[in-house]
Design an enzyme around this catalytic site. Structure first.
Site, mmCIF file in Angstrom:
data_model
loop_
_atom_site.group_PDB
_atom_site.id
_atom_site.type_symbol
_atom_site.label_atom_id
_atom_site.label_comp_id
_atom_site.label_asym_id
_atom_site.label_seq_id
_atom_site.Cartn_x
_atom_site.Cartn_y
_atom_site.Cartn_z
ATOM 1 C CB THR A 135 -3.553 4.750 0.596
ATOM 2 O OG1 THR A 135 -2.395 5.067 0.116
ATOM 3 C CG2 THR A 135 -3.347 3.318 1.546
ATOM 4 C CB VAL A 190 8.368 2.593 2.515
ATOM 5 C CG1 VAL A 190 7.623 1.780 2.792
ATOM 6 C CG2 VAL A 190 9.931 1.691 1.378
ATOM 7 N N GLY A 191 6.530 4.212 2.113
ATOM 8 C CA GLY A 191 5.456 5.771 2.505
ATOM 9 C C GLY A 191 4.633 4.888 3.970
ATOM 10 C CG ASP A 192 1.188 6.115 5.083
ATOM 11 O OD1 ASP A 192 1.329 5.979 4.071
ATOM 12 O OD2 ASP A 192 -0.100 6.823 5.665
ATOM 13 C CB THR A 224 -5.617 7.253 2.687
ATOM 14 O OG1 THR A 224 -6.555 8.960 2.847
ATOM 15 C CG2 THR A 224 -6.695 6.075 2.555
ATOM 16 N N GLY A 225 -3.286 9.430 2.597
ATOM 17 C CA GLY A 225 -2.758 10.565 2.541
ATOM 18 C C GLY A 225 -1.865 10.831 2.551
HETATM 19 N N1 GLY Z 1 -0.046 7.195 2.527
HETATM 20 C C1 GLY Z 1 0.232 6.692 0.916
HETATM 21 C C2 GLY Z 1 1.472 6.657 0.794
HETATM 22 O O1 GLY Z 1 2.031 8.278 1.543
HETATM 23 O O2 GLY Z 1 1.964 6.414 0.705
#
Ligand code: GLY
Length: 347
Positions: A191, A220-222, A242-243
């Protein structure tokens, strides 16, 4: 006010063939004496460098695709002084997801557009669909991953019917490819996040990603969720992540950090508290390594309105750094680690 830009390390590692990195461009644009850009516009411009760089496999063009070989992008932007947010999720075919998220912020009263609706909106605002966003490199990595998964499915057909075990097996293959040096470990959930304090004290931020490599299509992520992958509060500060996105979603880490800073916490203390919350809420055995600690990394990038900043991570080490750019130029700094400064999270 002394302007400052903070970003994930890729914000000072990729130039897409140009002369500037993301943080350098953001700082230059928002401090240009003759014609300073709005800090959020400057950040979107800087993040676009990384999104368009085909050698960066964690965002935009060339980002690692989902399990079906389709690149699905998530992005969010927030403008603290204006109290506005804009985001897109599961956007296909347009690499500059941050710029599309910015159009959502500027041109709508919504905060998040997803899937086909996000694509239709982008096209209506003049973005040209590029079709497949894979590069020969990202396609090769996806084919390698798919081949390994298919081999596993042929030896254990029960995996095919069990979505959770299948996803875990896919993740394990990603970790193995990372251990073999095929994938940058930072790019599995790679990210870019970038926040800035402008010369007039505006606080703004952007997060953009291709999300977890080989994710279940539609995941969908964070990154596009205000409060999870990014949070900005005017007069207080900004935090980006990120992560492993599911972790910051569960804990709403970026919101928690900015709230802690609003109550007076220093960015480093606020970040460490958010990491501790992630560690404490990670109890599912499939998410723990042999030492009983999380088997993934999360990094948080934090700046307050006074310009104090910190980069913190569950796990540190040589490759776990963050980017900062101020009056004296840009540099990469080591993240402070909560659990271990010197070990990989998979140990
Ligand atoms: N941090 C990016 C994701 O997990 O999509």
């Amino acid at each position: 006010m002394t302007p400052l830009v903070i970003a994930s390390a890729n914000g000072h590692q990729y130039r897409n063939g140009g002369t500037e990195t993301c943080v350098e461009r953001v700082f230059r644009l928002m401090t240009d004496g003759a014609d300073p850009a709005d800090p959020l516009e400057a950040i979107v411009d800087g993040v676009t460098i990384v999104e368009l760089d085909p050698t960066e496999t964690s965002v935009g063009f060339g980002g690692l695709p989902n399990a079906d070989g389709v690149v699905q992008l998530d992005a969010c932007c927030m403008h603290g002084s204006r109290g506005r947010a804009g985001a897109v999720a599961a956007l296909e075919g347009i690499a500059t997801a941050a710029a599309v998220a910015h159009r959502v912020l500027v041109e709508t009263h919504h905060h998040l557009l997803a899937g086909q609706g996000a694509l239709d909106f982008a096209i209506s605002r003049g973005f040209a669909p590029q079709g497949d966003l894979m590069t020969p490199r990202s396609r090769g990595l996806w084919i390698d991953w798919r081949r390994r998964l298919d081999a596993l499915l042929s030896t254990d057909p029960s995996l095919a019917a069990d979505a959770r075990r299948r996803a875990e097996a896919g993740y394990e293959i990603g970790l193995a490819m990372s251990r073999e040096g095929l994938i940058d470990p930072n790019h599995l959930w790679g990210t870019i996040t970038c926040s800035a304090i402008g010369p007039k004290g505006d606080v703004c931020g952007v997060t953009s990603t291709s999300g977890l490599a080989w994710k279940i299509p539609g995941r969908v992520g964070d990154s596009p969720i205000p409060g999870a992958g990014l949070y900005v509060r005017g007069g207080v500060g900004a935090a980006g992540a990120t992560g492993r996105g599911e972790s910051t979603l569960y804990s709403l880490s970026s919101f928690a950090i900015v709230e802690a800073m609003r109550r007076g916490a220093h960015p480093k203390d606020a970040g460490m508290a958010a990491l501790k919350e992630i560690k404490d809420t990670t109890v599912d055995p499939s998410l723990l390594n042999a030492r009983g600690a999380p088997n993934f990394n999360v990094k948080l990038y934090i700046v307050n309105a006074a310009g104090d900043y910190a980069g913190v991570a569950l796990y540190g080490g040589d490759a776990v750094r963050y980017a900062v750019c101020g009056e004296n130029g840009a540099e990469l700094m080591p993240c402070e680690a909560l659990i271990d400064q010197g070990h990989e999270f998979v140990d």
